[in-house]
Design a protein around this motif. Structure first.
Motif, PDB file in Angstrom:
ATOM      1  N   LYS A  30       0.815  -1.216   0.000  1.00 38.13           N
ATOM      2  CA  LYS A  30       0.000   0.000   0.000  1.00 38.13           C
ATOM      3  C   LYS A  30       0.847   1.263   0.000  1.00 38.13           C
ATOM      4  O   LYS A  30       0.428   2.282  -0.527  1.00 38.13           O
ATOM      5  CB  LYS A  30      -0.937   0.012   1.206  1.00 38.13           C
ATOM      6  CG  LYS A  30      -2.027  -1.027   1.124  1.00 38.13           C
ATOM      7  CD  LYS A  30      -2.985  -0.896   2.269  1.00 38.13           C
ATOM      8  CE  LYS A  30      -4.102  -1.924   2.117  1.00 38.13           C
ATOM      9  NZ  LYS A  30      -5.099  -1.772   3.185  1.00 38.13           N
ATOM     10  N   THR A  31       2.022   1.196   0.621  1.00 36.64           N
ATOM     11  CA  THR A  31       2.896   2.368   0.698  1.00 36.64           C
ATOM     12  C   THR A  31       4.302   1.978   0.286  1.00 36.64           C
ATOM     13  O   THR A  31       4.839   0.984   0.771  1.00 36.64           O
ATOM     14  CB  THR A  31       2.937   2.939   2.130  1.00 36.64           C
ATOM     15  OG1 THR A  31       1.612   3.294   2.522  1.00 36.64           O
ATOM     16  CG2 THR A  31       3.827   4.173   2.201  1.00 36.64           C
ATOM     17  N   ASN A  33       8.064   3.643   0.161  1.00 37.50           N
ATOM     18  CA  ASN A  33       8.974   4.737   0.495  1.00 37.50           C
ATOM     19  C   ASN A  33      10.313   4.425  -0.148  1.00 37.50           C
ATOM     20  O   ASN A  33      10.993   3.483   0.272  1.00 37.50           O
ATOM     21  CB  ASN A  33       9.136   4.873   2.013  1.00 37.50           C
ATOM     22  CG  ASN A  33       7.876   5.373   2.671  1.00 37.50           C
ATOM     23  OD1 ASN A  33       7.221   6.272   2.164  1.00 37.50           O
ATOM     24  ND2 ASN A  33       7.521   4.791   3.792  1.00 37.50           N
ATOM     25  N   LEU A  57      -1.682  -0.130  -4.292  1.00 39.31           N
ATOM     26  CA  LEU A  57      -0.794   0.948  -3.863  1.00 39.31           C
ATOM     27  C   LEU A  57      -1.586   2.238  -3.645  1.00 39.31           C
ATOM     28  O   LEU A  57      -2.405   2.623  -4.469  1.00 39.31           O
ATOM     29  CB  LEU A  57       0.297   1.192  -4.911  1.00 39.31           C
ATOM     30  CG  LEU A  57       1.408   2.160  -4.519  1.00 39.31           C
ATOM     31  CD1 LEU A  57       2.275   1.550  -3.420  1.00 39.31           C
ATOM     32  CD2 LEU A  57       2.264   2.509  -5.722  1.00 39.31           C
ATOM     33  N   GLU A  58      -1.328   2.873  -2.502  1.00 37.23           N
ATOM     34  CA  GLU A  58      -1.979   4.140  -2.183  1.00 37.23           C
ATOM     35  C   GLU A  58      -1.007   5.314  -2.292  1.00 37.23           C
ATOM     36  O   GLU A  58      -1.384   6.384  -2.743  1.00 37.23           O
ATOM     37  CB  GLU A  58      -2.572   4.077  -0.772  1.00 37.23           C
ATOM     38  CG  GLU A  58      -3.682   3.050  -0.638  1.00 37.23           C
ATOM     39  CD  GLU A  58      -4.126   2.836   0.796  1.00 37.23           C
ATOM     40  OE1 GLU A  58      -3.554   3.460   1.723  1.00 37.23           O
ATOM     41  OE2 GLU A  58      -5.050   2.022   1.000  1.00 37.23           O
ATOM     42  N   THR A  59       0.246   5.092  -1.867  1.00 33.43           N
ATOM     43  CA  THR A  59       1.219   6.180  -1.848  1.00 33.43           C
ATOM     44  C   THR A  59       2.591   5.684  -2.271  1.00 33.43           C
ATOM     45  O   THR A  59       3.057   4.648  -1.787  1.00 33.43           O
ATOM     46  CB  THR A  59       1.339   6.791  -0.430  1.00 33.43           C
ATOM     47  OG1 THR A  59       0.038   7.122   0.039  1.00 33.43           O
ATOM     48  CG2 THR A  59       2.203   8.039  -0.446  1.00 33.43           C
ATOM     49  N   PHE A  60       3.228   6.423  -3.165  1.00 38.63           N
ATOM     50  CA  PHE A  60       4.600   6.148  -3.595  1.00 38.63           C
ATOM     51  C   PHE A  60       5.406   7.401  -3.277  1.00 38.63           C
ATOM     52  O   PHE A  60       5.191   8.457  -3.867  1.00 38.63           O
ATOM     53  CB  PHE A  60       4.627   5.853  -5.094  1.00 38.63           C
ATOM     54  CG  PHE A  60       5.955   5.382  -5.607  1.00 38.63           C
ATOM     55  CD1 PHE A  60       6.197   4.035  -5.801  1.00 38.63           C
ATOM     56  CD2 PHE A  60       6.971   6.280  -5.898  1.00 38.63           C
ATOM     57  CE1 PHE A  60       7.426   3.594  -6.281  1.00 38.63           C
ATOM     58  CE2 PHE A  60       8.196   5.863  -6.365  1.00 38.63           C
ATOM     59  CZ  PHE A  60       8.426   4.502  -6.558  1.00 38.63           C
ATOM     60  N   ASN A  61       6.316   7.300  -2.291  1.00 36.41           N
ATOM     61  CA  ASN A  61       7.088   8.449  -1.816  1.00 36.41           C
ATOM     62  C   ASN A  61       8.546   8.339  -2.242  1.00 36.41           C
ATOM     63  O   ASN A  61       9.162   7.283  -2.095  1.00 36.41           O
ATOM     64  CB  ASN A  61       7.042   8.525  -0.285  1.00 36.41           C
ATOM     65  CG  ASN A  61       5.630   8.603   0.239  1.00 36.41           C
ATOM     66  OD1 ASN A  61       4.873   9.479  -0.144  1.00 36.41           O
ATOM     67  ND2 ASN A  61       5.271   7.684   1.110  1.00 36.41           N
ATOM     68  N   ALA A  93      -3.305   5.439  -6.609  1.00 37.87           N
ATOM     69  CA  ALA A  93      -1.938   5.713  -6.151  1.00 37.87           C
ATOM     70  C   ALA A  93      -1.578   7.186  -6.275  1.00 37.87           C
ATOM     71  O   ALA A  93      -1.792   7.804  -7.310  1.00 37.87           O
ATOM     72  CB  ALA A  93      -0.942   4.873  -6.934  1.00 37.87           C
TER      73      ALA A  93
END
Length: 107
Positions: A30-31, A33, A57-61, A93
Motif C-alpha cells: 500500500k505504501t 517509500n 498501492l496508495e502512496t509512492f514516496n 496511487a
C-alpha cells in the motif's frame, strides 16, 4: 512471462517476474517509500515496475539520497517527470517527492 512489452520498459521484466509474483507481494503493498533515490536508470526502472504491478498501492514516496546533491534541479525534475508519466496498476496511487529546494537547505 516475458514478451515484446519488455523492450518498452525500463526494467528487466523476467528478472522480477520470477521473484515477486509467486509471493503476491503486489496484492498487499500500500505504501512505497523509496529512500536514497538518486534518479539512476535502474531506480527509475524499479519505480516503473512497482507502479505497474502494485494493484492496491496508495502512496509512492521519493526521498532524495545523499548522492543527489550532485544532480541539478533540472535533472531531479526530469526524473520526477518520468515517474509521474509511468502507468499505474492502482488508479488511487498518489506520488509524492521531497521538494528539490529542500535538498539544498541547511538545518
Amino acid at each position: 512471462a516475458c514478451n515484446e512489452r519488455e523492450s518498452k520498459l525500463l526494467f528487466e521484466e523476467c528478472f522480477w517476474d520470477e521473484r515477486l509474483y509467486a509471493e503476491n507481494v503486489f496484492h498487499h503493498l500500500k505504501t512505497m517509500n523509496f529512500r536514497g533515490f538518486i534518479g539512476h536508470q535502474h531506480e527509475l526502472g524499479f519505480s516503473q515496475f512497482i507502479l505497474l504491478n502494485a494493484v492496491v498501492l496508495e502512496t509512492f514516496n521519493i526521498f532524495w539520497g545523499s548522492g543527489s546533491p550532485d544532480l541539478t534541479d533540472n535533472e531531479k525534475f526530469v526524473a520526477v517527470q518520468k515517474i509521474t508519466q509511468f502507468q499505474r496498476a492502482s488508479t488511487a496511487a498518489i506520488f509524492t517527492y521531497e521538494p528539490v529546494a529542500q535538498q539544498h537547505s541547511s538545518l
